[in-house]
Design an enzyme around this catalytic site. Structure first.
Site, mmCIF file in Angstrom:
data_model
loop_
_atom_site.group_PDB
_atom_site.id
_atom_site.type_symbol
_atom_site.label_atom_id
_atom_site.label_comp_id
_atom_site.label_asym_id
_atom_site.label_seq_id
_atom_site.Cartn_x
_atom_site.Cartn_y
_atom_site.Cartn_z
ATOM 1 N N SER A 149 -22.401 65.826 32.305
ATOM 2 C CA SER A 149 -22.260 64.382 32.194
ATOM 3 C C SER A 149 -22.220 63.969 30.717
ATOM 4 O O SER A 149 -21.363 64.447 29.970
ATOM 5 C CB SER A 149 -23.386 63.700 32.964
ATOM 6 N N ASP A 194 -17.489 62.296 43.048
ATOM 7 C CA ASP A 194 -18.233 61.709 41.932
ATOM 8 C C ASP A 194 -17.860 60.235 41.790
ATOM 9 O O ASP A 194 -16.715 59.894 41.490
ATOM 10 C CB ASP A 194 -17.893 62.466 40.640
ATOM 11 N N HIS A 234 -21.859 63.284 41.616
ATOM 12 C CA HIS A 234 -22.185 63.407 40.195
ATOM 13 C C HIS A 234 -23.432 64.246 39.939
ATOM 14 O O HIS A 234 -23.483 65.009 38.973
ATOM 15 C CB HIS A 234 -22.375 62.009 39.596
#
Length: 286
Positions: A167, A232, A261
């Site tokens: 991320s 996601d 995610h």
């Protein structure tokens, strides 16, 4: 040429990198661990309940906690996890947003055991036991300081370092990979840039954009594995696809069916098998 809708979307957001970054990324949690000075250069690692350490107290013996200072003056906390006596590679892990190393510690340890790698983690400025506050510039300084410790104090050769970013952690990971000849790169739920996350219609990098990963990825020369959950809803899979397309030495990516995610982890068999194939087979063929 940009559409009227695109321009409206963009300029509804304050056009300043620091504002974009704060909207997108930096949510330091309450620290889940502390480092207590035991001797002059040794620290005792104490997990809070929120860390949810899943292993024994004896396993904590394999974690060395230290501090190092960045070129921007912040003292940041680092963990070195000796997961294997036969490890060839050490994973330098840059974690996601609303966690710190305490939250990630069980994952790090389990991943290292599974992959026969050692793991080096660090907390961004303002996260966990690290000083300062998080900014884009500090992200780059933080990973640079962590890399310096790994290659000097622990004497891991750069070619034996695997940079792993998850991320927001893909931002410093890609930046460092453009400046260091490392063994490999793993980009997990990567973002193209800050504006492209906030305003999906954005198709270019504006001068005020933050985290311009998409513009840096073409300079990464190490073998790179891109991983992204197909569901996601934080960073759309289109980000992973574009980064994969632009990466000069991308290997076969992993698009994870039915995952989003935050749930592509050690419970996902396809994830673990793809990592093991990449590290134990594909890197050996380089």
């Amino acid at each position: 040429m940009s559409t009227f809708r695109e321009l409206c979307d963009i300029f509804c957001c304050p056009p300043f990198p620091s504002k974009i970054a704060s909207k997108l990324a930096f949510v330091p949690p309450e620290p889940s661990y502390s480092l207590i000075n035991d001797t002059e250069n040794k620290y005792c690692l104490c997990f809070q309940e929120s860390a949810e350490w899943q292993y024994t107290e004896d396993d904590k013996f394999y974690i060395e906690a230290i501090y190092t200072r960045t070129k921007r003056g912040n003292r940041i906390a680092c963990f070195y996890m000796k997961c294997s006596d036969t490890a060839v590679y050490t994973i330098l892990f840059s974690h996601g947003n609303a966690v710190d190393m305490g939250h990630m510690s069980s994952f790090y340890y389990g991943l290292g055991k599974w992959l026969n790698c050692n793991v080096f983690g660090y907390d961004y400025s303002g996260y966990g036991a690290s000083e300062g506050r998080p900014t884009e510039k500090d992200l780059y300084a933080d990973i640079e300081a962590a890399f310096a410790v790994l290659t000097t104090k622990y004497k891991v050769k750069p070619v034996h370092v695997i940079l792993y970013g998850q991320s927001i952690g893909t931002v410093p990971t890609v930046d460092l990979a453009t400046r260091q000849q490392v063994g490999a790169v793993i980009l997990h739920s990567a973002l193209m840039s800050g504006m492209r996350v906030l305003c999906p219609s954005t198709s270019r990098t504006w001068f005020f954009d933050a985290f311009p990963v998409i513009d840096k990825i073409e300079k990464v020369t190490a073998p790179t594995l891109v991983i992204h959950g197909k569901n996601d809803n934080v960073i759309d899979i289109s980000h992973g696809l574009r980064i994969y397309e632009r990466c000069p030495r991308a290997v076969e990516p992993l698009w994870v069916e039915g995952h989003g995610h935050d749930d592509v982890d050690c419970r996902c068999g396809a994830y673990l098998e793809r990592l093991r194939l990449f590290i134990n087979v594909e890197l050996g063929d380089q």
